[in-house]
Scaffold this motif. Structure first.
Motif, PDB file in Angstrom:
ATOM      1  N   THR A  66       0.045  -3.869 -17.116  1.00  0.00           N
ATOM      2  CA  THR A  66      -0.644  -2.795 -17.834  1.00  0.00           C
ATOM      3  C   THR A  66      -1.732  -3.344 -18.746  1.00  0.00           C
ATOM      4  O   THR A  66      -2.856  -2.830 -18.762  1.00  0.00           O
ATOM      5  N   LEU A  67      -1.405  -4.382 -19.502  1.00  0.00           N
ATOM      6  CA  LEU A  67      -2.408  -4.940 -20.416  1.00  0.00           C
ATOM      7  C   LEU A  67      -3.544  -5.614 -19.664  1.00  0.00           C
ATOM      8  O   LEU A  67      -4.708  -5.533 -20.087  1.00  0.00           O
ATOM      9  N   ARG A  68      -3.233  -6.269 -18.553  1.00  0.00           N
ATOM     10  CA  ARG A  68      -4.304  -6.848 -17.736  1.00  0.00           C
ATOM     11  C   ARG A  68      -5.175  -5.749 -17.142  1.00  0.00           C
ATOM     12  O   ARG A  68      -6.396  -5.872 -17.075  1.00  0.00           O
ATOM     13  N   GLY A  69      -4.537  -4.666 -16.677  1.00  0.00           N
ATOM     14  CA  GLY A  69      -5.298  -3.555 -16.109  1.00  0.00           C
ATOM     15  C   GLY A  69      -6.154  -2.851 -17.142  1.00  0.00           C
ATOM     16  O   GLY A  69      -7.263  -2.400 -16.839  1.00  0.00           O
ATOM     17  N   ALA A  70      -5.645  -2.760 -18.365  1.00  0.00           N
ATOM     18  CA  ALA A  70      -6.432  -2.127 -19.428  1.00  0.00           C
ATOM     19  C   ALA A  70      -7.658  -2.970 -19.763  1.00  0.00           C
ATOM     20  O   ALA A  70      -8.722  -2.434 -20.072  1.00  0.00           O
ATOM     21  N   LYS A  71      -7.511  -4.272 -19.687  1.00  0.00           N
ATOM     22  CA  LYS A  71      -8.622  -5.162 -20.031  1.00  0.00           C
ATOM     23  C   LYS A  71      -9.615  -5.297 -18.877  1.00  0.00           C
ATOM     24  O   LYS A  71     -10.823  -5.213 -19.068  1.00  0.00           O
ATOM     25  N   ILE A  72      -9.102  -5.505 -17.670  1.00  0.00           N
ATOM     26  CA  ILE A  72      -9.966  -5.783 -16.523  1.00  0.00           C
ATOM     27  C   ILE A  72     -10.516  -4.502 -15.906  1.00  0.00           C
ATOM     28  O   ILE A  72     -11.710  -4.389 -15.645  1.00  0.00           O
ATOM     29  N   GLU A  73      -9.630  -3.532 -15.657  1.00  0.00           N
ATOM     30  CA  GLU A  73     -10.040  -2.315 -14.946  1.00  0.00           C
ATOM     31  C   GLU A  73     -10.439  -1.183 -15.878  1.00  0.00           C
ATOM     32  O   GLU A  73     -10.785  -0.111 -15.411  1.00  0.00           O
ATOM     33  N   ARG A  74     -10.345  -1.398 -17.189  1.00  0.00           N
ATOM     34  CA  ARG A  74     -10.676  -0.370 -18.175  1.00  0.00           C
ATOM     35  C   ARG A  74      -9.871   0.908 -17.942  1.00  0.00           C
ATOM     36  O   ARG A  74     -10.429   2.008 -17.870  1.00  0.00           O
ATOM     37  N   ARG A  75      -8.550   0.743 -17.812  1.00  0.00           N
ATOM     38  CA  ARG A  75      -7.686   1.917 -17.630  1.00  0.00           C
ATOM     39  C   ARG A  75      -7.678   2.764 -18.889  1.00  0.00           C
ATOM     40  O   ARG A  75      -7.870   2.285 -19.992  1.00  0.00           O
ATOM     41  N   ARG A  76      -7.388   4.041 -18.693  1.00  0.00           N
ATOM     42  CA  ARG A  76      -7.393   4.983 -19.802  1.00  0.00           C
ATOM     43  C   ARG A  76      -6.218   4.727 -20.732  1.00  0.00           C
ATOM     44  O   ARG A  76      -5.179   4.211 -20.347  1.00  0.00           O
ATOM     45  N   VAL A  77      -6.384   5.128 -21.972  1.00  0.00           N
ATOM     46  CA  VAL A  77      -5.367   4.920 -23.001  1.00  0.00           C
ATOM     47  C   VAL A  77      -4.082   5.662 -22.651  1.00  0.00           C
ATOM     48  O   VAL A  77      -2.980   5.166 -22.912  1.00  0.00           O
ATOM     49  N   GLU A  78      -4.197   6.823 -22.038  1.00  0.00           N
ATOM     50  CA  GLU A  78      -3.009   7.597 -21.685  1.00  0.00           C
ATOM     51  C   GLU A  78      -2.131   6.841 -20.695  1.00  0.00           C
ATOM     52  O   GLU A  78      -0.899   6.853 -20.802  1.00  0.00           O
ATOM     53  N   PHE A  79      -2.761   6.180 -19.728  1.00  0.00           N
ATOM     54  CA  PHE A  79      -2.009   5.412 -18.742  1.00  0.00           C
ATOM     55  C   PHE A  79      -1.305   4.228 -19.402  1.00  0.00           C
ATOM     56  O   PHE A  79      -0.146   3.940 -19.120  1.00  0.00           O
ATOM     57  N   VAL A  80      -2.010   3.568 -20.300  1.00  0.00           N
ATOM     58  CA  VAL A  80      -1.423   2.413 -20.995  1.00  0.00           C
ATOM     59  C   VAL A  80      -0.251   2.871 -21.853  1.00  0.00           C
ATOM     60  O   VAL A  80       0.797   2.227 -21.895  1.00  0.00           O
ATOM     61  N   MET A  81      -0.404   3.997 -22.529  1.00  0.00           N
ATOM     62  CA  MET A  81       0.669   4.510 -23.369  1.00  0.00           C
ATOM     63  C   MET A  81       1.878   4.921 -22.541  1.00  0.00           C
ATOM     64  O   MET A  81       3.021   4.640 -22.914  1.00  0.00           O
ATOM     65  N   MET A  82       1.648   5.562 -21.410  1.00  0.00           N
ATOM     66  CA  MET A  82       2.745   5.969 -20.541  1.00  0.00           C
ATOM     67  C   MET A  82       3.490   4.745 -19.999  1.00  0.00           C
ATOM     68  O   MET A  82       4.723   4.714 -19.968  1.00  0.00           O
TER      69      MET A  82
END
Length: 109
Positions: A66-82
């Protein structure tokens, strides 16, 4: 803080620590990070052996991905929180099981 809340917080911490130790130990031995791809081995003893390992290492793997995806793919905050809530709940369950096992073995009072 109530004793139940403190016990749950302790179980979450134990669950994440256990997950991190298992995933780091696997990475040290196998020279590659642990992942859910271990189940893609087909019908083999390695795939069956990976199931109990992944049950306890999953919170670490979920948070790492999740943290790699948030950094690399710019995933949305809602996805990271879920995903964080999911990993936290999973960690709570695996930590509770681990603490109960230690109590049943007489290691903890």
């Amino acid at each position: 803080m109530s004793p139940e809340a403190l016990n749950s917080l302790f179980a979450i911490g134990i669950g994440f620590a256990l997950a991190g130790a298992l995933a780091s130990g696997y990475q040290a031995l196998a020279q590659r990070p642990a992942g859910f791809g271990l189940l893609q081995e087909g019908v083999a003893p390695r795939a069956f052996a990976a199931v109990p390992f992944l049950v306890f290492a999953a919170p670490f793997i979920i948070m790492r991905n999740t943290l790699r995806g948030a950094k690399i793919e710019r995933r949305r905050v809602e996805f990271v929180m879920m995903a964080t809530v999911l990993a936290g709940f999973w960690s709570l369950m695996s930590g509770t099981f681990f603490v109960m096992t230690l109590r049943a073995a007489g290691v903890l009072a």
